[in-house]
Design a protein around this motif. Structure first.
Motif, PDB file in Angstrom:
ATOM      1  N   GLU A   1       0.824  -1.204   0.000  1.00 20.90           N
ATOM      2  CA  GLU A   1       0.000   0.000   0.000  1.00 20.90           C
ATOM      3  C   GLU A   1       0.861   1.258   0.000  1.00 20.90           C
ATOM      4  N   LEU A   2       1.899   1.289   0.857  1.00 15.43           N
ATOM      5  CA  LEU A   2       2.802   2.440   0.901  1.00 15.43           C
ATOM      6  C   LEU A   2       3.552   2.594  -0.415  1.00 15.43           C
ATOM      7  N   PHE A   3       3.943   1.464  -0.991  1.00 16.16           N
ATOM      8  CA  PHE A   3       4.690   1.495  -2.248  1.00 16.16           C
ATOM      9  C   PHE A   3       3.835   2.079  -3.376  1.00 16.16           C
ATOM     10  N   ILE A   4       2.555   1.682  -3.414  1.00 18.62           N
ATOM     11  CA  ILE A   4       1.664   2.185  -4.459  1.00 18.62           C
ATOM     12  C   ILE A   4       1.458   3.687  -4.315  1.00 18.62           C
ATOM     13  N   ILE A   5       1.312   4.173  -3.045  1.00 22.65           N
ATOM     14  CA  ILE A   5       1.162   5.615  -2.809  1.00 22.65           C
ATOM     15  C   ILE A   5       2.394   6.360  -3.308  1.00 22.65           C
ATOM     16  N   ASP A   6       3.588   5.842  -2.990  1.00 21.83           N
ATOM     17  CA  ASP A   6       4.831   6.472  -3.455  1.00 21.83           C
ATOM     18  C   ASP A   6       4.908   6.472  -4.967  1.00 21.83           C
ATOM     19  N   LEU A   7       4.449   5.372  -5.599  1.00 20.40           N
ATOM     20  CA  LEU A   7       4.495   5.284  -7.058  1.00 20.40           C
ATOM     21  C   LEU A   7       3.614   6.363  -7.686  1.00 20.40           C
ATOM     22  N   HIS A   8       2.407   6.532  -7.152  1.00 20.03           N
ATOM     23  CA  HIS A   8       1.504   7.555  -7.708  1.00 20.03           C
ATOM     24  C   HIS A   8       2.109   8.943  -7.571  1.00 20.03           C
ATOM     25  N   MET A   9       2.784   9.200  -6.438  1.00 15.74           N
ATOM     26  CA  MET A   9       3.409  10.511  -6.246  1.00 15.74           C
ATOM     27  C   MET A   9       4.560  10.719  -7.227  1.00 15.74           C
ATOM     28  N   SER A  10       5.305   9.638  -7.512  1.00 15.56           N
ATOM     29  CA  SER A  10       6.451   9.762  -8.426  1.00 15.56           C
ATOM     30  C   SER A  10       6.015   9.859  -9.881  1.00 15.56           C
ATOM     31  N   HIS A  11       4.762   9.455 -10.176  1.00 14.77           N
ATOM     32  CA  HIS A  11       4.247   9.511 -11.550  1.00 14.77           C
ATOM     33  C   HIS A  11       3.120  10.523 -11.667  1.00 14.77           C
ATOM     34  N   ASP A  12       3.269  11.670 -11.011  1.00 14.01           N
ATOM     35  CA  ASP A  12       2.254  12.731 -11.062  1.00 14.01           C
ATOM     36  C   ASP A  12       2.394  13.484 -12.381  1.00 14.01           C
ATOM     37  N   LEU A  13       1.935  12.838 -13.470  1.00 14.11           N
ATOM     38  CA  LEU A  13       2.124  13.378 -14.811  1.00 14.11           C
ATOM     39  C   LEU A  13       0.981  14.322 -15.184  1.00 14.11           C
ATOM     40  N   GLU A  14       1.228  15.171 -16.173  1.00 10.93           N
ATOM     41  CA  GLU A  14       0.215  16.105 -16.637  1.00 10.93           C
ATOM     42  C   GLU A  14      -0.347  15.652 -17.981  1.00 10.93           C
ATOM     43  N   TYR A  15      -0.268  14.346 -18.245  1.00  9.69           N
ATOM     44  CA  TYR A  15      -0.873  13.794 -19.448  1.00  9.69           C
ATOM     45  C   TYR A  15      -1.438  12.412 -19.153  1.00  9.69           C
ATOM     46  N   GLU A  16      -2.358  11.984 -20.021  1.00 12.04           N
ATOM     47  CA  GLU A  16      -2.936  10.651 -19.939  1.00 12.04           C
ATOM     48  C   GLU A  16      -2.641   9.929 -21.245  1.00 12.04           C
ATOM     49  N   TYR A  17      -2.485   8.611 -21.165  1.00 11.49           N
ATOM     50  CA  TYR A  17      -2.242   7.834 -22.374  1.00 11.49           C
ATOM     51  C   TYR A  17      -3.562   7.584 -23.098  1.00 11.49           C
ATOM     52  N   GLU A  18      -3.523   7.674 -24.435  1.00 17.14           N
ATOM     53  CA  GLU A  18      -4.702   7.383 -25.232  1.00 17.14           C
ATOM     54  C   GLU A  18      -4.684   5.899 -25.622  1.00 17.14           C
ATOM     55  N   ASN A  19      -5.872   5.304 -25.715  1.00 14.28           N
ATOM     56  CA  ASN A  19      -6.008   3.893 -26.121  1.00 14.28           C
ATOM     57  C   ASN A  19      -5.068   2.986 -25.325  1.00 14.28           C
ATOM     58  N   GLU A  20      -5.174   3.054 -23.986  1.00 10.85           N
ATOM     59  CA  GLU A  20      -4.254   2.302 -23.139  1.00 10.85           C
ATOM     60  C   GLU A  20      -4.301   0.797 -23.413  1.00 10.85           C
ATOM     61  N   SER A  21      -5.482   0.286 -23.769  1.00  9.44           N
ATOM     62  CA  SER A  21      -5.605  -1.153 -23.991  1.00  9.44           C
ATOM     63  C   SER A  21      -4.789  -1.634 -25.177  1.00  9.44           C
ATOM     64  N   SER A  22      -4.437  -0.727 -26.087  1.00  5.64           N
ATOM     65  CA  SER A  22      -3.682  -1.132 -27.285  1.00  5.64           C
ATOM     66  C   SER A  22      -2.171  -0.978 -27.108  1.00  5.64           C
ATOM     67  N   ILE A  23      -1.718  -0.488 -25.948  1.00  3.12           N
ATOM     68  CA  ILE A  23      -0.285  -0.299 -25.725  1.00  3.12           C
ATOM     69  C   ILE A  23       0.390  -1.655 -25.567  1.00  3.12           C
ATOM     70  N   ASP A  24       1.495  -1.858 -26.253  1.00  2.00           N
ATOM     71  CA  ASP A  24       2.247  -3.117 -26.214  1.00  2.00           C
ATOM     72  C   ASP A  24       2.628  -3.448 -24.770  1.00  2.00           C
ATOM     73  N   SER A  25       2.358  -4.711 -24.353  1.00  2.00           N
ATOM     74  CA  SER A  25       2.643  -5.106 -22.974  1.00  2.00           C
ATOM     75  C   SER A  25       4.129  -5.030 -22.647  1.00  2.00           C
ATOM     76  N   GLU A  26       4.998  -5.121 -23.665  1.00  2.52           N
ATOM     77  CA  GLU A  26       6.437  -5.054 -23.381  1.00  2.52           C
ATOM     78  C   GLU A  26       6.886  -3.646 -22.962  1.00  2.52           C
ATOM     79  N   LEU A  27       5.978  -2.671 -23.102  1.00  4.76           N
ATOM     80  CA  LEU A  27       6.294  -1.299 -22.708  1.00  4.76           C
ATOM     81  C   LEU A  27       5.766  -0.948 -21.323  1.00  4.76           C
ATOM     82  N   ILE A  28       5.137  -1.925 -20.640  1.00  3.79           N
ATOM     83  CA  ILE A  28       4.481  -1.665 -19.354  1.00  3.79           C
ATOM     84  C   ILE A  28       5.398  -2.035 -18.193  1.00  3.79           C
ATOM     85  N   CYS A  29       5.516  -1.119 -17.231  1.00  7.45           N
ATOM     86  CA  CYS A  29       6.305  -1.362 -16.026  1.00  7.45           C
ATOM     87  C   CYS A  29       5.513  -2.258 -15.072  1.00  7.45           C
TER      88      CYS A  29
END
Length: 559
Positions: A154-182
């Motif tokens: 739970e703490l790790f996920i909170i830290d992750l969201h804070m570290s990825h506070d981006l000002e954009y959203e990905y379009e068509n997320e379901s079509s993104i290649d799985s090899e590009l996913i962390c």
């Protein structure tokens, strides 16, 4: 075995199986085969032979040979405890309705968890499901370990969201290649980093992980932060760069991820910016779309420009000043004579026109120095309705003086400055005066006046509040994408009085401007005529615009 049980067993291939109680098996294949055959005779549709592989050093699950204690010693029985857990290796058909299932006895806890992680690894394509692992620990009565796992995760996920506070959203997320996913944050890699064991994570994700655990989140091998390396695989990096994103501030879509920083720093109209005179203590802070409007009325900006001008003047060397003074001294008499003669000619031309008429001073070699006479005689005395100053050499100060004369003017309805090389600052000043909405001017002709995107932006800001201008001629200039963007936004969201817009012969207007042009035509209800002749629009774009224009009443589009 019943068919439904077999189907469930088949679905779990590669998973785990445990029997409900103590059970016995035989080391003799023929004995086991005979018992399996009996199940067919007892009405079961399928006979299953379980072949088990056992590591003798595995003492976590009790089992024992009954060879000397069984009532039927020829069966060579092995008795297993009810705690026995097996890994289902494979299922194969031996003959009709007869199958063989290969099992491997595993360690009760450590191997159970290891096999579970391996199963989840294959099932979810490298994404470990820690919630299910926690449930498994609870089922094993390892409550403390399950609690620790949930709290850490739970703490790790909170830290992750804070570290990825981006000002954009990905379009068509379901079509993104799985090899590009962390595997840690479940988002496309940001600064992809490879570990010594060959797994890839976001740089911030793996650094956060290593603060709480020194092993790889996927394979559990020991990791050292100094051994982390940036990914150099160009195929992965290029795919990440090309991912389309949407700006969460201004909602613009189809931005390539590698271009987002440029969009935010230069283009996004909703990003918060400071005044350009912030170093002079201007306190203003607001959205970029309002910056130009603020700077046109900012006293700090005016002081900054004056200060810069004085610095430039002070930097002039004394020798240049002396040379300039000599030239001025030698030419002063001739200049005065020429100016006097030229001024008399302008006065004569203006005086021949009646009150409230059209006055034309086209091709009269007017400069900024002549404009005070024009303002005094043509605009103030003659109260002209139309003033044509086309094809002259008016650049800066002359336009500023004309702009000043428009304040509270109730007679001048059309002003033409076409084919004068106007400076940006003069256009900015003219737009600022028209922005105040205290002039009767309806038509403004700035054809062939060297307008740029910045000039177009000043005029767009003016259109937000001006309610008198109905015709704006901006043809044959250097207006491009940004200029069209700002003009379109003003006409979409603010202006409802402009009827005629001429952008003809702006060769920088191309297909990149199409979306803004479409939105302008669809959402503005006041425009009656729009000229886009001889721009760099493709035939496809022209057809799209013409289709929209055909749906509008009392509207003409010139392409």
């Amino acid at each position: 075995m019943k068919l439904e049980y077999f189907e469930e067993l088949k679905q779990n291939q590669g998973g785990l199986i445990s029997f409900n109680g103590f059970f016995s098996a035989s080391t003799e294949k023929n004995v086991a085969h005979e018992f399996a055959q009996r199940s067919l005779s007892n009405g079961f549709p399928i006979a299953v032979l379980f072949r088990m592989k056992i590591d003798p050093t595995n003492n976590s699950c009790p089992y024992a040979s009954l060879e000397n204690r069984s009532s039927n010693q020829s069966e060579y029985e092995i008795l297993f405890s009810f705690k026995a857990i097996f890994h289902i290796e494979s299922i194969e058909q031996i003959e009709n309705n007869f199958l063989q299932v290969d099992l491997t006895l595993i360690n009760e806890k450590e191997n159970l968890i290891s096999h579970y992680i391996e199963i989840e690894h294959n099932k979810f394509n490298h994404l470990i499901n820690y919630e299910k692992l926690g449930e498994l620990l609870i089922q094993m009565n390892e409550f403390d370990k399950a609690k620790d796992l949930y709290e850490i995760n739970e703490l790790f996920i909170i830290d992750l969201h804070m570290s990825h506070d981006l000002e954009y959203e990905y379009e068509n997320e379901s079509s993104i290649d799985s090899e590009l996913i962390c595997a840690a944050c479940l988002n496309p890699f940001n600064k992809p980093t490879i570990t010594s064991c060959g797994h890839i994570f976001c740089l911030s994700c793996i650094k956060l992980w290593l603060k709480k655990d020194l092993s790889c989140p996927i394979c559990r091998k020991i990791l050292i932060e100094n051994n982390l390396k940036p990914v150099t695989n160009q195929n992965i990096l290029n795919k990440l760069d090309q991912l389309p994103v949407k700006c969460t501030l201004c909602q613009q879509t189809h931005i390539k991820r590698k271009r987002f920083d440029y969009h935010k720093d230069k283009r996004c109209q909703k990003v918060i910016v400071l005044c350009s005179a912030a170093d002079m203590k201007c306190p203003w802070k607001g959205q970029r779309i309002d910056l130009r409007s603020h700077e046109m009325n900012c006293s700090y900006c005016s002081n900054q420009k004056l200060s810069n001008h004085q610095v430039q003047e002070n930097a002039t060397t004394s020798s240049k000043l002396e040379f300039k003074q000599i030239i001025i001294f030698l030419l002063i008499k001739l200049c005065l004579e020429l100016m006097n003669s030229h001024s008399l000619k302008i006065e004569s031309i203006i005086n021949q026109y009646p009150l409230y008429s059209k006055i034309s001073l086209r091709n009269q070699y007017l400069t900024d120095d002549d404009i005070p006479i024009v303002v005094n005689l043509a605009i103030i005395n003659k109260k002209c309705k139309i003033l044509d100053l086309g094809r002259n050499q008016i650049i800066s100060q002359g336009v500023i003086q004309i702009a000043e004369s428009l304040t509270n003017n109730t007679t001048l309805q059309m002003l033409s400055l076409h084919k004068n090389s106007l400076s940006e600052i003069s256009v900015q000043y003219l737009a600022a005066k028209l922005l105040l909405n205290d002039s009767a001017l309806k038509w403004l002709d700035l054809e062939s006046t060297d307008l740029t995107d910045n000039s177009a932006e000043y005029l767009a800001i003016m259109l937000r509040t001006n309610r008198s201008i109905t015709g704006l001629w901006l043809s044959n200039n250097r207006i491009g994408y940004h200029g069209v963007e700002m003009l379109a936004l003003a006409l979409i969201y603010y202006n409802r009085t402009l009827k005629y817009l001429d952008l003809e012969n702006n060769r920088l207007i191309n297909d990149s401007c199409l979306n803004y042009l479409i939105d302008m035509l669809e959402q503005n209800g006041s425009l009656k005529e729009v000229y886009l002749n001889n721009c760099q629009l493709s035939m496809t774009s022209k057809i799209k615009l013409q289709t929209i224009a055909a749906k509008k009443q009392n509207f003409r589009l010139f392409l």
